[in-house]
Design a protein around this motif. Structure first.
Motif, PDB file in Angstrom:
ATOM      1  N   GLY A  53    -111.899 -58.980 -28.506  1.00 47.70           N
ATOM      2  CA  GLY A  53    -111.151 -59.542 -29.624  1.00 47.70           C
ATOM      3  C   GLY A  53    -111.284 -58.685 -30.867  1.00 47.70           C
ATOM      4  O   GLY A  53    -112.274 -57.971 -31.034  1.00 47.70           O
ATOM      5  N   GLY A  54    -110.311 -58.754 -31.728  1.00 48.51           N
ATOM      6  CA  GLY A  54    -110.304 -57.949 -32.946  1.00 48.51           C
ATOM      7  C   GLY A  54    -108.886 -57.552 -33.293  1.00 48.51           C
ATOM      8  O   GLY A  54    -107.935 -57.928 -32.588  1.00 48.51           O
ATOM      9  N   PRO A  55    -108.693 -56.794 -34.357  1.00 45.70           N
ATOM     10  CA  PRO A  55    -107.337 -56.431 -34.766  1.00 45.70           C
ATOM     11  C   PRO A  55    -106.661 -55.529 -33.734  1.00 45.70           C
ATOM     12  O   PRO A  55    -107.296 -54.659 -33.134  1.00 45.70           O
ATOM     13  CB  PRO A  55    -107.549 -55.706 -36.101  1.00 45.70           C
ATOM     14  N   ARG A  56    -105.383 -55.742 -33.528  1.00 42.55           N
ATOM     15  CA  ARG A  56    -104.613 -54.869 -32.641  1.00 42.55           C
ATOM     16  C   ARG A  56    -104.068 -53.708 -33.451  1.00 42.55           C
ATOM     17  O   ARG A  56    -103.747 -53.857 -34.641  1.00 42.55           O
ATOM     18  CB  ARG A  56    -103.479 -55.644 -31.959  1.00 42.55           C
ATOM     19  N   GLU A  57    -103.975 -52.549 -32.815  1.00 44.55           N
ATOM     20  CA  GLU A  57    -103.527 -51.350 -33.509  1.00 44.55           C
ATOM     21  C   GLU A  57    -102.395 -50.690 -32.737  1.00 44.55           C
ATOM     22  O   GLU A  57    -102.453 -50.566 -31.508  1.00 44.55           O
ATOM     23  CB  GLU A  57    -104.685 -50.361 -33.668  1.00 44.55           C
ATOM     24  N   LEU A  58    -101.384 -50.253 -33.457  1.00 44.26           N
ATOM     25  CA  LEU A  58    -100.273 -49.507 -32.866  1.00 44.26           C
ATOM     26  C   LEU A  58    -100.708 -48.050 -32.705  1.00 44.26           C
ATOM     27  O   LEU A  58    -100.988 -47.375 -33.687  1.00 44.26           O
ATOM     28  CB  LEU A  58     -99.038 -49.604 -33.759  1.00 44.26           C
ATOM     29  N   LEU A  59    -100.794 -47.587 -31.456  1.00 41.83           N
ATOM     30  CA  LEU A  59    -101.237 -46.221 -31.190  1.00 41.83           C
ATOM     31  C   LEU A  59    -100.089 -45.231 -31.132  1.00 41.83           C
ATOM     32  O   LEU A  59    -100.246 -44.066 -31.507  1.00 41.83           O
ATOM     33  CB  LEU A  59    -102.008 -46.155 -29.867  1.00 41.83           C
ATOM     34  N   ALA A  60     -98.943 -45.670 -30.632  1.00 41.49           N
ATOM     35  CA  ALA A  60     -97.831 -44.731 -30.446  1.00 41.49           C
ATOM     36  C   ALA A  60     -96.524 -45.488 -30.349  1.00 41.49           C
ATOM     37  O   ALA A  60     -96.480 -46.655 -29.937  1.00 41.49           O
ATOM     38  CB  ALA A  60     -98.039 -43.892 -29.184  1.00 41.49           C
ATOM     39  N   GLU A  61     -95.449 -44.809 -30.724  1.00 41.23           N
ATOM     40  CA  GLU A  61     -94.094 -45.346 -30.588  1.00 41.23           C
ATOM     41  C   GLU A  61     -93.174 -44.200 -30.209  1.00 41.23           C
ATOM     42  O   GLU A  61     -93.288 -43.096 -30.756  1.00 41.23           O
ATOM     43  CB  GLU A  61     -93.630 -46.005 -31.886  1.00 41.23           C
ATOM     44  N   PHE A  62     -92.262 -44.435 -29.275  1.00 46.23           N
ATOM     45  CA  PHE A  62     -91.357 -43.386 -28.812  1.00 46.23           C
ATOM     46  C   PHE A  62     -90.097 -44.033 -28.252  1.00 46.23           C
ATOM     47  O   PHE A  62     -90.074 -45.250 -27.988  1.00 46.23           O
ATOM     48  CB  PHE A  62     -92.040 -42.500 -27.759  1.00 46.23           C
ATOM     49  N   PRO A  63     -89.018 -43.264 -28.089  1.00 43.16           N
ATOM     50  CA  PRO A  63     -87.754 -43.831 -27.611  1.00 43.16           C
ATOM     51  C   PRO A  63     -87.900 -44.526 -26.260  1.00 43.16           C
ATOM     52  O   PRO A  63     -88.727 -44.133 -25.424  1.00 43.16           O
ATOM     53  CB  PRO A  63     -86.829 -42.616 -27.514  1.00 43.16           C
ATOM     54  N   GLY A  64     -87.081 -45.563 -26.056  1.00 42.66           N
ATOM     55  CA  GLY A  64     -87.186 -46.367 -24.846  1.00 42.66           C
ATOM     56  C   GLY A  64     -86.394 -45.863 -23.664  1.00 42.66           C
ATOM     57  O   GLY A  64     -86.481 -46.437 -22.581  1.00 42.66           O
ATOM     58  N   GLN A  65     -85.618 -44.778 -23.830  1.00 38.75           N
ATOM     59  CA  GLN A  65     -84.863 -44.262 -22.708  1.00 38.75           C
ATOM     60  C   GLN A  65     -85.788 -43.827 -21.580  1.00 38.75           C
ATOM     61  O   GLN A  65     -86.815 -43.184 -21.823  1.00 38.75           O
ATOM     62  CB  GLN A  65     -83.994 -43.057 -23.128  1.00 38.75           C
TER      63      GLN A  65
END
Length: 344
Positions: A110-122
């Motif tokens: 448990g704890g804060p969630r962190e966004l590690l990466a984002e990229f196109p969905g194709q």
């Protein structure tokens, strides 16, 4: 078909049930083992899912994360646990922006969630993602497309592409196989030559390979497994599912059948992300085979049970689950299949 014993009787400690509905959380299903007694539950088809840790010993649960309401839907494609973390890949869309994929992580306790990466969905359809796991301080994933192995550090940072040099088949990080005669460790660059199995297309882990033999007329189908160097050759009844042995030990096969004549080949309804309606689990260490066979919903022989679904990657292996009675799920934690003594 041979009379396989039921897996629940052979390995009773590996099975338990989880709820399919939790008040204030709504519908949930098993996602991945968090520890020996905790399992992550969520609704991957929900627009704003809630991630819950369920304790199979106490029957209690606690919320780990809630995806905030908003115009962007957050649909979980895969989850994994390891290195003290839980991570998931989500498809995000519906907010007017192009669909995109996101990698999230948080402490498994448990704890804060962190966004590690984002990229196109194709290229990330529900059937495109072949593997997703946590290892070596990274979240690592790969698709069915050649050479598409990527990773991002649990500490965050850029998404890295990992060269597989023509080794496109991978059951788990870091060993990849070219489907013929070579293994490559994607972390160290070590190569290993693979002996011919004499079977159809083969899949290999770091020490063992598995392949399906061309079935002879009127004979039961068999799977062949042997060490990478060709030693230790063993034949077992089954039909190969085109995956390497889990941890070089456990094989998941379609049930065997007799080819030709008046025999029937009964489809198990296997599809991406499932083992179909029945599967044979073979333990190389003990030589035991057992049938994973969810009960049918009705007595009609034509009625197929809920398929055996594959959960996410964990250090001990993935969990398997299917619908049980009373809006619950039956779970098999393969890490609880006793290892006993196993020769390498």
């Amino acid at each position: 078909m041979p009379a396989f014993p039921q897996a629940e009787r052979v390995w009773p400690d590996a099975f338990f049930e989880t709820p399919g509905w939790i008040k204030d959380v709504r519908a949930v299903q098993p996602m991945v083992m968090l520890s020996s007694h905790e399992v992550l539950l969520a609704n991957p088809g929900g627009r704003h899912p809630v991630l819950v840790s369920y304790d199979r010993w106490t029957g209690r649960h606690r919320v780990l994360a809630r995806i905030p309401e908003g115009p962007a839907g957050h649909w979980i494609a895969k989850a994994a646990s390891g290195d003290g973390h839980v991570a998931w890949m989500a498809r995000v869309s519906g907010d007017g922006a192009p669909a995109r994929m996101q990698i999230w992580a948080m402490p498994a306790s448990g704890g804060p969630r962190e966004l590690l990466a984002e990229f196109p969905g194709q290229g990330y359809s529900p059937t495109a993602l072949a593997g997703f796991e946590i290892a070596d301080g990274h979240v690592i994933w790969w698709t069915h497309s050649p050479g598409a192995v990527r990773r991002v550090s649990l500490a965050g940072g850029p998404v890295e592409s990992v060269s597989s040099e023509g080794h496109h088949y991978m059951a788990s990080w870091p060993w990849a196989h070219d489907g013929r005669d070579s293994l490559l460790n994607l972390a160290t660059g070590e190569r290993r030559e693979v002996a011919d199995t004499g079977g159809l297309s083969r899949r290999c882990g770091p020490e063992w390979c598995v392949s399906e033999l061309e079935p002879a007329m009127y004979e039961l189908t068999k799977v062949v497994m042997q060490r990478v160097d060709g030693s230790g050759r063993t034949l077992v009844p089954g039909t190969h599912m085109a995956e390497a042995l889990l941890h070089d030990r456990l094989g998941f096969f379609d049930p065997p059948f007799v080819r030709g004549g008046e025999s029937l080949i009964l489809s198990t309804g296997r599809s991406v992300g499932t083992l179909g309606s029945a599967a044979v689990l073979y333990d190389r260490c003990t030589g035991l085979s057992a049938l994973i066979d969810p009960p049918r919903k009705q007595t009609d022989a034509a009625d197929l049970p809920d398929p055996i679904r594959l959960g996410g990657s964990a250090p001990g292996g993935p969990l398997l689950f299917w619908r049980a009675s009373g809006n619950r799920h039956m779970v098999m934690d393969v890490s609880r299949v006793p290892a006993d003594r196993c020769s390498s």
